[in-house]
Scaffold this active site. Sequence first.
Site, mmCIF file in Angstrom:
data_model
loop_
_atom_site.group_PDB
_atom_site.id
_atom_site.type_symbol
_atom_site.label_atom_id
_atom_site.label_comp_id
_atom_site.label_asym_id
_atom_site.label_seq_id
_atom_site.Cartn_x
_atom_site.Cartn_y
_atom_site.Cartn_z
ATOM 1 C CG HIS A 1 -2.190 -0.957 1.207
ATOM 2 N ND1 HIS A 1 -3.132 -0.909 1.812
ATOM 3 C CD2 HIS A 1 -2.262 -1.910 0.285
ATOM 4 C CE1 HIS A 1 -4.077 -1.772 1.666
ATOM 5 N NE2 HIS A 1 -3.625 -2.496 0.738
ATOM 6 C CD GLU B 1 -1.878 4.393 3.141
ATOM 7 O OE1 GLU B 1 -1.623 3.587 2.320
ATOM 8 O OE2 GLU B 1 -3.225 4.526 3.568
ATOM 9 C CB CYS C 1 -6.821 -0.202 4.954
ATOM 10 S SG CYS C 1 -5.042 -0.742 4.953
ATOM 11 C CB CYS D 1 -2.169 1.599 5.918
ATOM 12 S SG CYS D 1 -1.625 1.006 4.512
HETATM 13 ZN ZN LIG Z 1 -3.519 0.255 3.676
#
Ligand SMILES: [Zn+2]
Length: 156
Positions: free
Chosen positions: A51, A53, A81, A84
């Site tokens: 991801h 992040e 999410c 993260c």
């Molecule tokens: Zn995430």
Amino acid sequence: MENYFMKEALKQAKKAYNIKEVPIGCVIVYGGKIIARGYNRRNTDKNTLSHAELNAIRKASKKLGDWRLDDCEMYVTLEPCQMCAGAIVQSRIKKIYIGAMNPKAGCAGSILNLLDVEKFNHKVEINKGIMEKECSDMLKLFFKELRESKKSQKNM
Ligand SMILES: [Zn+2]
């Protein structure tokens, strides 16, 4: 300044868009300067950890030589999410600026707010709605094109 850094996060999202990934981008700022950038590469890397992040956190830690990102601020185009948000708390990031919210998966207030739990030893200051329209428009465009390409595949 907020918009300047969010624009930089949007440039990262655009990189994801260009390789047909869900366009989410992120930058980490320390001492008024960008020290790390990241974008979603989940399909490209075939890795659920990839991801925006987490990619940015990894780079920021490498740059500062520390897992602690105490005095750092994160700018991300979409609400993080649970994974993260967890990493953001773990890395001790001070403040996060969010573009669009994510009612279906967001964990900075939409479904849960992992960034602000009294019992955790660290809380992250949240600033929402930074260039919200630009951030959500990029996502909308991506999903619209995705639906259209699926439709045209069916018609072939
Ligand atoms: Zn995430």
